[in-house]
Design a protein around this motif. Structure first.
Motif, PDB file in Angstrom:
ATOM      1  N   THR A   1       9.838  -6.938 -13.990  1.00  0.00           N
ATOM      2  CA  THR A   1      10.201  -8.355 -14.057  1.00  0.00           C
ATOM      3  C   THR A   1      10.268  -8.987 -12.665  1.00  0.00           C
ATOM      4  O   THR A   1      10.559 -10.171 -12.548  1.00  0.00           O
ATOM      5  CB  THR A   1      11.563  -8.526 -14.752  1.00  0.00           C
ATOM      6  N   VAL A   2      10.014  -8.177 -11.626  1.00  0.00           N
ATOM      7  CA  VAL A   2      10.119  -8.668 -10.253  1.00  0.00           C
ATOM      8  C   VAL A   2       8.942  -8.198  -9.411  1.00  0.00           C
ATOM      9  O   VAL A   2       8.269  -7.223  -9.743  1.00  0.00           O
ATOM     10  CB  VAL A   2      11.432  -8.194  -9.571  1.00  0.00           C
ATOM     11  N   ASN A   3       8.737  -8.904  -8.303  1.00  0.00           N
ATOM     12  CA  ASN A   3       7.877  -8.428  -7.221  1.00  0.00           C
ATOM     13  C   ASN A   3       8.797  -7.729  -6.228  1.00  0.00           C
ATOM     14  O   ASN A   3       9.805  -8.315  -5.800  1.00  0.00           O
ATOM     15  CB  ASN A   3       7.168  -9.585  -6.524  1.00  0.00           C
ATOM     16  N   GLN A   4       8.451  -6.512  -5.863  1.00  0.00           N
ATOM     17  CA  GLN A   4       9.340  -5.764  -4.971  1.00  0.00           C
ATOM     18  C   GLN A   4       8.551  -4.755  -4.150  1.00  0.00           C
ATOM     19  O   GLN A   4       7.657  -4.076  -4.660  1.00  0.00           O
ATOM     20  CB  GLN A   4      10.401  -5.032  -5.798  1.00  0.00           C
ATOM     21  N   TYR A   5       8.909  -4.677  -2.879  1.00  0.00           N
ATOM     22  CA  TYR A   5       8.396  -3.648  -1.987  1.00  0.00           C
ATOM     23  C   TYR A   5       9.566  -2.717  -1.704  1.00  0.00           C
ATOM     24  O   TYR A   5      10.611  -3.163  -1.230  1.00  0.00           O
ATOM     25  CB  TYR A   5       7.860  -4.283  -0.703  1.00  0.00           C
ATOM     26  N   ALA A   6       9.428  -1.428  -2.026  1.00  0.00           N
ATOM     27  CA  ALA A   6      10.586  -0.537  -1.968  1.00  0.00           C
ATOM     28  C   ALA A   6      10.189   0.874  -1.538  1.00  0.00           C
ATOM     29  O   ALA A   6      10.196   1.812  -2.335  1.00  0.00           O
ATOM     30  CB  ALA A   6      11.268  -0.510  -3.334  1.00  0.00           C
ATOM     31  N   PRO A   7       9.837   1.081  -0.272  1.00  0.00           N
ATOM     32  CA  PRO A   7       9.450   2.415   0.181  1.00  0.00           C
ATOM     33  C   PRO A   7      10.585   3.426  -0.002  1.00  0.00           C
ATOM     34  O   PRO A   7      11.752   3.103   0.194  1.00  0.00           O
ATOM     35  CB  PRO A   7       9.150   2.222   1.676  1.00  0.00           C
TER      36      PRO A   7
END
Length: 196
Positions: free
Chosen positions: A65-71
């Motif tokens: 439901t989201v755009n996310q960058y999460a290394p």
């Protein structure tokens, strides 16, 4: 009788770490893809780093439901993690472009390698720390025997008494993040099995 510590035996510890950058709904995730394509090589030989999975979630893809960058990182030693975050080791680029996000970190409990050569997706589950960990550790071992698993890690946060489980998969699936790149300079040095 003399007690020999795991450090004296030359064994490593493992520390898990992640920051999540939740981006606007209309954010062009191509920006993140280009960022990773041009900068990921920096961590391909970073000292103390077991692995870094460059993870992205896109709104409307795989149930996100989201755009996310999460290394997500698995560090072999805390010195490498410190050097990366505050010692001029690369995190300043995130700070410069996105501000200083909170960085979560967990102490390693178990790690196993699987048969899959290249992960394309990742799943992360955070739960309350159970009274006993034998079942959770056994599950990591069972996962590693699957053909579609690259690796699986278990770590905990004693502040909130939470358990985190990260699994890197060879195939996309519902609820999984996409792995844009995997840096793994010291993957073979990450301690396998239970960490005590």
């Amino acid at each position: 009788m003399t007690h020999v510590t795991w450090q004296e035996k030359g064994l490593s510890a493992m520390y898990a770490m992640q920051y999540e950058l939740t981006l606007p709904a209309d954010y062009d995730t191509g920006v993140i893809r280009r960022r990773v394509a041009t900068r990921a090589k920096f961590t391909d030989d970073f000292p103390g780093l077991g692995l870094k999975a460059y993870l992205i979630r896109e709104r409307g893809v795989a149930g996100s439901t989201v755009n996310q960058y999460a290394p997500f990182y698995l560090w072999r030693d805390v010195a490498g993690m410190g050097r990366f975050l505050v010692g001029g080791g690369g995190f300043q680029g995130i700070v410069d472009d996105f501000g200083r996000p909170p960085v979560r970190h967990w102490t390693g409990i178990a790690f196993e390698r699987g048969a899959a050569a290249t992960p394309l997706a990742a799943s992360k589950e955070i739960t309350r720390l159970p009274a006993g960990l034998d079942e959770s550790i056994a599950e990591i071992g069972e996962l590693a025997r699957r053909e579609d698993v690259h690796s699986a890690a278990l770590a905990f946060d004693p502040t909130a008494w939470q358990l985190v489980r990260l699994v890197l998969w060879s195939e996309p699936g519902p609820g999984r993040c996409e792995v844009l790149h995997l840096s793994h300079p010291e993957l073979d040095e990450l301690p396998r099995g239970r960490h005590w």
